[in-house]
Scaffold this active site. Structure first.
Site, short mmCIF file in Angstrom:
data_model
loop_
_atom_site.label_atom_id
_atom_site.label_comp_id
_atom_site.label_asym_id
_atom_site.label_seq_id
_atom_site.Cartn_x
_atom_site.Cartn_y
_atom_site.Cartn_z
N HIS A 28 0.83 -1.22 0.00
CA HIS A 28 0.00 0.00 0.00
C HIS A 28 0.86 1.27 0.00
O HIS A 28 0.57 2.23 0.72
CB HIS A 28 -0.94 0.01 1.21
CG HIS A 28 -1.94 -1.11 1.17
ND1 HIS A 28 -2.97 -1.12 0.28
CD2 HIS A 28 -2.03 -2.27 1.87
CE1 HIS A 28 -3.68 -2.23 0.45
NE2 HIS A 28 -3.13 -2.95 1.41
N ASP A 37 0.14 -4.56 6.40
CA ASP A 37 -0.91 -5.49 5.96
C ASP A 37 -0.76 -5.87 4.49
O ASP A 37 -0.18 -5.15 3.70
CB ASP A 37 -2.30 -4.85 6.18
CG ASP A 37 -2.43 -3.51 5.48
OD1 ASP A 37 -1.47 -2.71 5.54
OD2 ASP A 37 -3.48 -3.26 4.87
N GLU A 38 -1.31 -7.02 4.19
CA GLU A 38 -1.54 -7.47 2.81
C GLU A 38 -0.30 -7.43 1.92
O GLU A 38 -0.37 -7.05 0.76
CB GLU A 38 -2.68 -6.64 2.16
CG GLU A 38 -3.98 -6.77 2.90
CD GLU A 38 -5.14 -6.08 2.17
OE1 GLU A 38 -6.17 -6.75 1.99
OE2 GLU A 38 -5.00 -4.89 1.80
N LEU A 39 0.84 -7.83 2.47
CA LEU A 39 2.05 -7.92 1.63
C LEU A 39 1.86 -9.06 0.62
O LEU A 39 1.69 -10.21 1.01
CB LEU A 39 3.27 -8.19 2.52
CG LEU A 39 4.57 -8.53 1.80
CD1 LEU A 39 5.00 -7.38 0.89
CD2 LEU A 39 5.67 -8.86 2.80
#
Lengths: 542, 542
Positions: B255, B313-315
């Site tokens: 992100h 988050d969300e790598l």
């Protein structure tokens, strides 16, 4: 307008992707249009709008759009040539009714060094639709603070697919101030919706002043939650000035408990039913019909549209069956409950006939087996099968199923990660989907914003931008279904109307440049009418 | 406040029913309170608030509530006795941090002819919570235009269940103006939320000015979509003045695509992934860590809270795996992808250690198998099983699953007819539901308003009134779960905050009397700070 940074790269969690911009972004999409690659730079100090006819209503619209074309102020003075938008209207009639022509063409071209800007329309209402479209052709550049029309030459030939394109609102469950109702009318006109279906009263409240029965507003939420006759006249006139019919609904026989605050004894007795929202009037009492007749007579003078909605939905049969007085009356008349409903509806039809109004009701009496006269309009909230049955019976239908804005899951089985993406379900719900015969009797539809959990505090956000999808479905060609292309237009359109004070949010990550006016009009109409104008507009409809 | 007509009879389509009013309506519900049946009539001209300590922050709060107690103006002058609300605070410290006491008591009684009104609190922040509660004890009668406190005597002993009660916002997907962020802070304080979790940047934009890297805002949506250092300082100071911590999040390594506009070459290369929203930084480049260090150093000065959220988050592992440079670096270091993530997170921890900040991240690295130091706070977005694992590892958790305001169906399988009724799902989602051991390590939670489809145009309506349910869940006793009783309080509370300009809609059919100020503050803060005040508030935290 293009005053707006589109970001195409990031579509996280949004289930469709905007396509790149390759032409003017107009919403609803016109029936046909062509465009080029030229640019006309505009000089706000030398921009005129001229019409070939004298019409107060059209002049109002022109004054409005002279402001709305240039939302970010006059910009820097330039030496761009003088430009005049010429409006040519065939008829100077100011009568707004269902089936009025809203057709228009627009041409935008350079002839030599001179911009040629033209709107041609059958009626002043077509010209209003064209003015809105024209406003979407103008682009603002924030850096140079200047306006231009890109993609010139532009030729548009446009007309609506359906004549009845509505937004239904509900002031029975929550009072919405007059000023906000005018704000709603603006939002309708921006998206080319032409009907505000105003569900005025319900079980919870009766907010409308009546000339002959002043006590009826004892059924309002309170003394500050009442529409005076002048308020309602202003709303109707405001609608007309924007080309938006105001269709009133005073729902009977159910959803009418609020009538009984001033007139106790007219209700059916529903033992064991604690939910008064749906309690019906008694069909056995002449006083009930007399009351309805008086209210409808008063309201017919105010609401000058030829159509009048008398509700008719969700009659709880058990309530009539279990009331001994009504049961006895049915026995005496040899009525089944359906026949009692038929009797009730026939009295309503007679009342409306006397007022020279065409009846609109929800489809329920038809579904219950009542006979419905062919000049009635039935609003179908159930499903396409019901719409098919209605039109098969030779009756005109407007559709609302799949377009209930209050629901968590508006179309059964259709879900998304993000709530706002329910616009995709609304967009996919074509009024003719599942209707294969007598399709010409489907004359349109309505987006429904029921009011149990909605008032002017949250109305805009619950309705917009999602109703853009419905407005386009009702206006544009039925083959306009590409959701990626729609997203490319809907998101800037949402920004476009936000700049006029409509709190319509975004559909994907991007930046919407807002004017400083944005907040000022967020709970207000932008253009008020004088008392004189209201009177004149009423007179124009005679 | 009770300036408000409750309608109990009509609950159509709303799945729970408000119980009749039988005492003061306070939201969130206090831990303990008692009340009587007396009334104290208030004379707005002779109503004072006095404190036993000198504190600029408390004085600010007192000035605010002197206005907020009487939203409908001064009313008619009366000869009611002079009344003083006496505030007694034990500490004059102005330091706001996690775990600061917010406890307070209120007593409202008549002693002879004399109203005795008292607030006792450990800290000025407890006194602020008490002032908000006190404002909800005051009732306005529109007919007589007078204020009173019903249900006297009232004794309240109140404290929060969890110390971390947050609202998460997202300015990476949409820029939200500074003035509106202050408006949001007010809405948090009204519902006793004490943490604004500000997800500042994301893949789509980097809107924050950096002293040492001025080019970083090339990654903003545009030159008008930037928070200057002064803007951010004002927001932090505004938060402090309302007792709301502002927790910044600058999300890495995923992100973060917007960082690369100014600093190309720092991203991983994700072949075949067109969704740049989640693209991560490269873990192999010292320049990336240097960049993060500089940004975090700059931001740490502005955001003075001891906690700092670095995202995590969300790598997308595949993106690191498929980038030849990163794959090569992992091979050289003998790293699995998880070990590479561990390495990355360790560098972040080191940076934050150097800045004396405590790390907050989403639970993802922990779920991926990274070791997480025990002083970290993990924000769990997944489910209770994950929260249980986190606290079992001896790490503090804040929970956000079930509280995603953007979702159509926020809690899997839980659906309602009306969308707003998703508040019932939020209300039912107790942070300790499914967490049975080490429960003391669950220190709170956050309501999450992700920004893909939200900016200041629609923020209030997407967040309120539904977040009231979350705020009560985080403040009140865990046995406060009756939804009918909650509805009786939440709907008037929604009206209460609407009167301060928060566009929070209704939950059932009724009437909310709004002040004429309503629209004025709907996109603005009500109380701005001067530059001098902002400076003083910063100094107070040292």
């Amino acid at each position: 307008m293009l005053y707006y940074t589109l970001v195409f790269l990031f579509i996280s969690l949004v289930s469709c992707q905007p396509t790149p911009i390759s032409g003017p972004l107009i919403t609803p999409l016109p029936q046909t249009y062509t465009f080029g690659s030229g640019v006309i730079r505009l000089n706000t100090g030398f921009f005129d709008i001229a019409a070939n006819i004298e019409s107060d209503l059209l002049n109002n619209a022109i004054l409005r759009y002279q402001k709305l074309f240039f939302p970010f102020g006059v910009g820097y003075p330039t030496n761009n040539p003088i430009a005049t938008l010429n409006i040519k209207v065939s008829s100077d009639s100011e009568i707004l009714q269902l089936y009025v022509s809203e057709n228009y063409t627009i041409s935008v071209e350079m002839v030599g060094q001179s911009p040629q800007l033209e709107i041609i329309a059958d009626t002043i209402f077509g010209a209003m639709r064209a003015l809105e479209t024209f406003s979407q052709l103008i682009s603002y550049d924030a850096q140079s603070q200047s306006y231009s029309i890109p993609f010139v030459p532009i030729y548009i030939d446009d007309f609506p697919r359906f004549p009845w394109r509505g937004l239904q609102i509900d002031t029975g469950r929550h009072f919405i101030p007059t000023s906000f109702l005018m704000h709603i009318i603006e939002s309708c006109a921006y998206s080319k919706l032409n009907t505000l279906h105003w569900h005025v009263s319900d079980g919870e409240s009766f907010p409308a002043e009546s000339k002959s029965l002043p006590n009826i507003t004892l059924g309002a939420f309170g003394p500050l939650a009442i529409y005076t006759i002048a308020d309602m006249e202003e709303i109707v006139a405001y609608g007309l000035s924007w080309g938006v019919r105001v269709l009133p609904e005073f729902d009977v026989p159910a959803h009418s408990f609020s009538w009984s605050t001033a007139f106790p004894g007219i209700m059916a007795n529903c033992p064991g039913d604690s939910d008064l929202d749906g309690w019906p009037l008694s069909p056995a009492l002449p006083e009930a019909y007399d009351l309805i007749s008086k209210i409808y007579t008063d309201m017919s003078e105010i609401f000058i549209d030829k159509y009048f909605h008398s509700g008719g939905d969700e009659l709880p049969y058990a309530c009539w069956d279990n009331d001994p007085v009504i049961a006895n009356w049915m026995t005496q008349n040899n009525f089944s409950t359906t026949q009692a409903e038929q009797y009730f509806e026939d009295q309503i039809t007679n009342i409306l006939d006397g007022l020279q109004k065409t009846k609109v009701i929800w489809h329920d009496p038809f579904a219950n087996g009542c006979e419905v006269r062919k000049d009635t309009v039935l609003q179908v909230w159930d499903n396409a099968q019901m719409a098919q049955q209605v039109v098969n019976a030779g009756i005109r239908a407007i559709v609302s199923y799949d377009w209930y804005l209050d629901m968590q899951i508006p179309v059964p089985g259709h879900t998304h990660y993000e709530y706002e993406d329910t616009w995709l379900d609304f967009y996919a719900a074509d009024p003719l989907m599942g209707v294969t015969t007598n399709t010409e009797l489907v004359i349109g539809g309505e987006s429904c914003m029921w009011g149990e959990q909605v008032d002017h505090r949250n109305f805009d956000v619950r309705v917009w931008p999602r109703t853009i999808a419905i407005a386009e479905r009702l206006w544009s060609n039925e083959n306009v279904t590409d959701t990626n292309k729609a997203l490319t237009r809907f998101d800037p359109f949402s920004c476009h109307i936000s700049n006029r004070g409509i709190n319509s949010g975004p559909l994907y990550p991007d930046y919407c440049l807002l004017t400083s006016d944005f907040s000022q009009y967020s709970h207000q109409p932008r253009f008020k009418l004088t008392k004189e104008q209201i009177k004149n507009i009423y007179n124009s409809q005679k």
